[in-house]
Design an enzyme around this catalytic site. Structure first.
Site, PDB file in Angstrom:
ATOM      1  N   GLU A 189      -4.175   3.621   6.808  1.00 39.83           N
ATOM      2  CA  GLU A 189      -4.005   3.518   5.360  1.00 39.83           C
ATOM      3  C   GLU A 189      -4.595   4.765   4.722  1.00 39.83           C
ATOM      4  O   GLU A 189      -4.099   5.281   3.724  1.00 39.83           O
ATOM      5  CB  GLU A 189      -4.715   2.255   4.852  1.00 39.83           C
ATOM      6  N   ARG A 248       0.823  -1.228   0.000  1.00 42.99           N
ATOM      7  CA  ARG A 248       0.000   0.000   0.000  1.00 42.99           C
ATOM      8  C   ARG A 248       0.856   1.277   0.000  1.00 42.99           C
ATOM      9  O   ARG A 248       0.518   2.260   0.642  1.00 42.99           O
ATOM     10  CB  ARG A 248      -0.926   0.056   1.218  1.00 42.99           C
ATOM     11  N   SER A 289     -10.464  -0.272   3.919  1.00 47.62           N
ATOM     12  CA  SER A 289      -9.658  -0.485   5.132  1.00 47.62           C
ATOM     13  C   SER A 289      -9.139   0.852   5.638  1.00 47.62           C
ATOM     14  O   SER A 289      -8.501   1.593   4.884  1.00 47.62           O
ATOM     15  CB  SER A 289      -8.459  -1.374   4.825  1.00 47.62           C
TER      16      SER A 289
HETATM   17  N1  EPU Z   1     -10.896 -10.459  10.565  1.00 48.75           N
HETATM   18  C1  EPU Z   1     -11.566 -10.536  11.758  1.00 48.75           C
HETATM   19  N2  EPU Z   1     -12.467  -9.573  12.044  1.00 48.75           N
HETATM   20  C2  EPU Z   1     -12.739  -8.556  11.195  1.00 48.75           C
HETATM   21  C3  EPU Z   1     -12.045  -8.465   9.983  1.00 48.75           C
HETATM   22  C4  EPU Z   1     -11.115  -9.445   9.693  1.00 48.75           C
HETATM   23  O1  EPU Z   1     -11.363 -11.438  12.558  1.00 48.75           O
HETATM   24  O2  EPU Z   1     -13.591  -7.735  11.546  1.00 48.75           O
HETATM   25  C5  EPU Z   1      -9.935 -11.528  10.247  1.00 48.75           C
HETATM   26  C6  EPU Z   1     -10.466 -12.412   9.106  1.00 48.75           C
HETATM   27  O3  EPU Z   1     -11.276 -13.434   9.594  1.00 48.75           O
HETATM   28  C7  EPU Z   1      -9.200 -12.929   8.483  1.00 48.75           C
HETATM   29  C8  EPU Z   1      -8.229 -11.766   8.660  1.00 48.75           C
HETATM   30  O4  EPU Z   1      -8.750 -10.953   9.706  1.00 48.75           O
HETATM   31  O5  EPU Z   1      -8.709 -14.017   9.224  1.00 48.75           O
HETATM   32  C9  EPU Z   1      -8.067 -10.955   7.389  1.00 48.75           C
HETATM   33  O6  EPU Z   1      -9.328 -10.411   6.990  1.00 48.75           O
HETATM   34  P1  EPU Z   1      -9.744 -10.193   5.450  1.00 48.75           P
HETATM   35  O7  EPU Z   1      -9.388 -11.403   4.669  1.00 48.75           O
HETATM   36  O8  EPU Z   1     -11.137  -9.705   5.430  1.00 48.75           O
HETATM   37  O9  EPU Z   1      -8.780  -9.097   4.912  1.00 48.75           O
HETATM   38  P2  EPU Z   1      -8.132  -7.807   5.615  1.00 48.75           P
HETATM   39  O10 EPU Z   1      -6.741  -8.127   5.990  1.00 48.75           O
HETATM   40  O11 EPU Z   1      -9.016  -7.297   6.694  1.00 48.75           O
HETATM   41  C10 EPU Z   1      -7.111  -6.934   3.376  1.00 48.75           C
HETATM   42  C11 EPU Z   1      -7.033  -5.620   2.646  1.00 48.75           C
HETATM   43  C12 EPU Z   1      -8.342  -5.341   1.917  1.00 48.75           C
HETATM   44  C13 EPU Z   1      -8.598  -6.477   0.935  1.00 48.75           C
HETATM   45  C14 EPU Z   1      -8.655  -7.791   1.719  1.00 48.75           C
HETATM   46  C15 EPU Z   1      -8.811  -9.007   0.828  1.00 48.75           C
HETATM   47  C16 EPU Z   1      -5.494  -4.196   3.876  1.00 48.75           C
HETATM   48  C17 EPU Z   1      -5.348  -3.042   4.805  1.00 48.75           C
HETATM   49  N3  EPU Z   1      -6.739  -4.539   3.577  1.00 48.75           N
HETATM   50  O12 EPU Z   1      -8.114  -6.797   4.389  1.00 48.75           O
HETATM   51  O13 EPU Z   1      -8.167  -4.144   1.173  1.00 48.75           O
HETATM   52  O14 EPU Z   1      -9.808  -6.284   0.239  1.00 48.75           O
HETATM   53  O15 EPU Z   1      -7.406  -7.964   2.465  1.00 48.75           O
HETATM   54  O16 EPU Z   1      -7.608  -9.255   0.174  1.00 48.75           O
HETATM   55  O17 EPU Z   1      -4.497  -4.758   3.441  1.00 48.75           O
HETATM   56  C18 EPU Z   1      -8.454  -1.766   1.321  1.00 48.75           C
HETATM   57  O18 EPU Z   1      -7.222  -1.674   1.256  1.00 48.75           O
HETATM   58  O19 EPU Z   1      -9.192  -0.756   1.414  1.00 48.75           O
HETATM   59  C19 EPU Z   1      -9.065  -3.095   1.329  1.00 48.75           C
HETATM   60  C20 EPU Z   1     -10.378  -3.263   1.479  1.00 48.75           C
END
Ligand code: EPU
Length: 340
Positions: free
Chosen positions: A333, A165, A237
């Site tokens: 972010e 990012r 995010s």
């Molecule tokens: N999780 C929780 N609770 C929550 C949210 C997430 O326990 O409320 C856990 C999920 O169960 C999972 C882990 O955290 O085990 C990761 O969650 P998720 O796969 O939803 O992805 P993320 O890390 O929260 C990142 C990106 C997103 C992107 C998704 C999918 C960043 C900051 N965010 O989110 O990007 O869509 O992966 O690849 O890297 C963005 O940058 O605006 C964005 C939406």
């Protein structure tokens, strides 16, 4: 075209109601060059705004918003080995329209980045990423104009200094270059990336593992978890996922055995901010009209009449509690613009 006292509500996905003193819409590269060569006077400081999907305004903007509207998608060349095409898109093209175009043509590489809000010009700045793909893997070069003197500069992939990012445009040379056009390398016979388990499941529910189904699978996942900014103000995010030394991650695993951790570069691991925030009890919480999304704790939302400061204050409260419980510093972010 130069406008004065522009309400920003439509220009940021949080739907915050501030005013920009000036706005200049830049429709062509030539217009940008003329503007920055100094032939027209305009008020500094400036802010380059795409679709405002990664920004939190906390006050009116005193200065000029530069709003690139350069359009056009073009197949530039087919590479000699016939495996890839180079396609360029203007900074003002809506990102998801570009993804849809490429999927319809059968070109692969960016389908996992479907439905990310924003414009083409912001994709190298942010190095957008989702479901195991980062746009840096597809960017060949970025055409820009230097805002200080109107000169052109083309950055090749390496010169963009991409990381998670992040890029030179968000970091070392922030605000210095206006992106006009981005060149992507797309695959003619795409190799799908289904490394993200829940995407693979979603695609299999849809049928065969095809480009179109991957796009649809990503759309389904996003629509299930992430609020639509057209309906409820948000900027995706709000925080980055923290990258920590492996020993820090191992200590956390000892204390919290179900904590999600991901491999990162040698000696480091990535944590999931959403999980950390949820574990601190924030999911679905509200402070007035500023809140934490009830399906994805990494997303802060504006229920209607929150101010940028209220959302900022909520984010500070969250940072403090995550630091208190896990000893981890969350980095935003989203970019904060204005007085805090
Ligand atoms: N999780 C929780 N609770 C929550 C949210 C997430 O326990 O409320 C856990 C999920 O169960 C999972 C882990 O955290 O085990 C990761 O969650 P998720 O796969 O939803 O992805 P993320 O890390 O929260 C990142 C990106 C997103 C992107 C998704 C999918 C960043 C900051 N965010 O989110 O990007 O869509 O992966 O690849 O890297 C963005 O940058 O605006 C964005 C939406």
């Amino acid at each position: 075209m130069n406008y004065k006292n522009i309400p920003l509500k439509k220009y940021n996905t949080f739907g915050l109601d501030y005013i920009a003193e000036y706005m200049i819409r830049v429709k062509t590269e030539k217009e940008a060059i003329a503007l920055f060569k100094g032939s027209a006077a305009w008020k500094k400081p400036h802010l380059i705004l795409g679709s405002g999907s990664n920004i939190l305004f906390t006050s009116d903007f005193k200065g000029t918003i530069l709003y690139p509207e350069i359009k056009g998608i073009k197949i530039e060349e087919q590479e000699p080995d016939n495996r890839n095409v180079i396609v360029s898109a203007g900074a003002g093209v809506n990102w998801d329209d570009f993804v849809a175009w490429s999927v319809n043509k059968g070109f692969g590489g960016i389908e996992n980045l479907s439905l990310i809000p924003g414009k083409v010009g912001a994709t190298p700045v942010q190095n957008i990423g989702a479901y195991g793909v980062e746009v840096k893997d597809r960017i060949v070069k970025v055409k820009t104009i230097n805002i200080n003197d109107g000169s052109r500069r083309v950055f090749n992939n390496h010169e963009c200094e991409f990381s998670y990012r992040n890029s030179i445009f968000k970091n070392r040379e922030k605000g210095k270059y206006l992106v006009t056009r981005v060149y992507y390398r797309l695959a003619i016979n795409p190799l799908l990336n289904l490394s993200y388990e829940s995407l693979k499941e979603e695609v299999n529910k849809l049928g065969a593992e095809t480009l179109i189904n991957v796009r649809q699978g990503v759309i389904n996942l996003r629509q299930n978890k992430l609020p639509d900014p057209e309906i409820i103000g948000n900027a995706g995010s709000f925080f980055k996922n923290p990258v920590v030394e492996s020993c820090v991650a191992l200590n956390l695993i000892n204390e919290f055995p179900d904590i999600p951790v991901y491999k990162d570069r040698e000696g480091y691991m990535k944590l999931a901010s959403g999980w950390l925030i949820e574990r601190c009890g924030w999911k679905g919480e509200r402070r007035g009209d500023a809140g934490v999304h009830n399906k994805q704790a990494l997303v802060l939302i504006n229920y209607g009449n929150a101010t940028g400061k209220e959302i900022y204050n909520l984010s500070e409260e969250i940072r403090k509690s995550v630091h208190g419980k896990f000893g981890i510093d969350l980095e935003r972010e989203v970019e904060i613009v204005g007085v805090i």
